[in-house]
Write a protein that holds these residues in place. Structure first.
Motif: not given
Lengths: 204, 204
Positions: A156-157, A159-161, B160, B190
DNA sequence: GCATTATTTAATAGACTTATTAAATAAAGT
DNA sequence: ACTTTATTTAATAAGTCTATTAAATAATGC
């Protein structure tokens, strides 16, 4: 139309561009035909329905997006290097097609059933990504090189960034009035920055 | 219709829900009217055009989104604490309205002119967020407590990380087949994780 | 009570949508 | 050359969409 590109292909290319730009709902088969340079009925002749045409495109793109996280041929590299390569190849896949993130999240949100049916088609790909990363991550955690963390959090981190700079481009430019050139610089800086942030986040 | 809620308000509420759920294009005034329990013409009677109705809603929501990053009343706290509060209040604002991120990025992408016209209405808000954070950040950098970094990078990282869990929910659930309960846990985790990642990313 | 104003509806214009039809043209097979 | 097949078009059905109209109903002022 044989020296030229086959119309069937032209339609697919135009449809890909338009669907990615404006989404399923906002793109009409009439518009696709017009830009491809043919009659609207031809779109239906080759792809039967707008839905089938869209699904073919959606499937192809989601494979690129997810697959870019499955780095291969670097099994011998140390963990941090492998991870760096994953992050960068994912970033580059999106850069190749900057509308990909919004396309997926938008279309899946507006039609969750689409994702269900696509699930069967893409098959094991997401599982492969998860399992591969899980294995590499657990090994480092057990060695004490990485703090305890789930593979979901890590993914998640990443993809998010990686998506934010593409997702936020229009909003960001409007608010900051930054030039296209300056924005390009910022985007390139982000690629390195994202690797840095992720690696720091893993330290025990 | 006076003991009951005013129809003008009902229309706005229904429109807000539908626009957030499905976006501008996929929502019809006919559908809004139907769900509000009135004639379709009444939607136009109160709000003239679909565009004006949408803009009113869009404006309100973007103020919430951006404003949540402007923490007030904590000037005395140390930098890390202030930052933590900002991240958490932003996360909570999205949690309150999980479709906000997709709504903005989607609508701004599909109609960049909308953002232009909204820019004048929201006024200084984005600048205030930027300036406030810039000041706090530069101070820490000059003290050597934080590595050199632009306020844009910091903000992009925060936004983000905070939006991803909401943006990816449908995709994530389809791929992982995780339960709603498990997903709720992950979402709460999260929030803490994001603060942790950001603070680690700032260390010199 | 009567006139004015606000709210609500039915009807409809005009434009656009997807998908299907039948007919026309082009290409290929023998 | 003639038939079969593939490609392409025009026309159109049946539906949706936004916005406007005029008419009906409800509320308010005096």
């Amino acid at each position: 139309m044989s020296a030229e590109e086959k119309m069937e292909i032209t339609i697919l290319k135009v449809a890909t561009r338009l669907f990615l730009e404006k989404g399923f709902k906002a793109t009409s088969t009439t518009e696709i035909a017009k830009e491809a340079g043919c009659n609207q009925a031809l779109v239906h002749y080759y792809y039967r329905t707008k839905d089938k045409l869209f699904d073919a495109i959606f499937e192809k793109k989601i494979k690129v997006f997810i697959g870019s996280l499955l780095q291969i041929g670097h099994e011998d590299l140390p963990f941090e290097e492998k991870l760096k390569k994953k992050i960068e190849s994912h970033f580059d896949a999106i850069k190749e097609d900057p509308r990909l993130p919004l396309f997926f999240f938008g279309e899946i949100n507006s039609n969750p059933k689409r994702m269900e049916s696509i699930r069967e088609i893409i098959g094991d790909l997401p599982q492969m990504v998860l399992v591969q990363m899980q294995k590499e991550l657990d090994e480092e955690i057990s060695k004490g090189n990485v703090r305890p963390m789930t593979v979901y959090d890590l993914l998640l981190s990443i993809v998010s960034l990686n998506i934010i700079v593409f997702l936020a481009e229009p909003m960001f430019k409007t608010i900051t009035k930054i030039s296209d050139e300056e924005f390009s610089k910022l985007r390139e800086r982000r690629k390195k920055e994202n690797v840095e942030i992720i690696l720091r986040s893993l330290k025990p």
